[in-house]
Design a protein around this motif. Sequence first.
Motif, PDB file in Angstrom:
ATOM      1  N   HIS A  38       0.867  -1.183   0.000  1.00 23.52           N
ATOM      2  CA  HIS A  38       0.000   0.000   0.000  1.00 23.52           C
ATOM      3  C   HIS A  38       0.904   1.233   0.000  1.00 23.52           C
ATOM      4  N   SER A  41       2.690   3.728   2.930  1.00 24.43           N
ATOM      5  CA  SER A  41       2.489   3.196   4.275  1.00 24.43           C
ATOM      6  C   SER A  41       3.813   2.986   4.994  1.00 24.43           C
ATOM      7  N   ILE A  61      -1.262   2.866   7.624  1.00 22.06           N
ATOM      8  CA  ILE A  61      -1.746   2.826   6.242  1.00 22.06           C
ATOM      9  C   ILE A  61      -2.155   4.241   5.853  1.00 22.06           C
ATOM     10  N   ALA A  70      -7.781  -0.806   5.538  1.00 18.31           N
ATOM     11  CA  ALA A  70      -6.506  -0.588   6.229  1.00 18.31           C
ATOM     12  C   ALA A  70      -6.106  -1.812   7.040  1.00 18.31           C
TER      13      ALA A  70
END
Length: 83
Positions: A38, A41, A61, A70
């Motif tokens: 992601h 992050s 996140i 998340a």
Amino acid sequence: MRAVEDGEEYVHVRIRDPDAFDTIRTPDWASMAADSVHEGSEVRTGKLKGSDEWCIESVLIVKPVDVDTAVEQASRIVQKIEG
């Protein structure tokens, strides 16, 4: 997962109790692994009290993301790092 906090920039997914650690850091190598799942992050790792063992304390996140996504993304990141 121990707790989830919905902040302004991140959804902070706690994996382990922060009080269990002597030291907590955000290493570049862990953030690169998180970024591959992601983008943007971060991962906070810590050295457990009374031990030489380091493990994931929490995953941040980056938003925009809903809490359920998340948590799922944090689980994927933990799995990728810890196996």
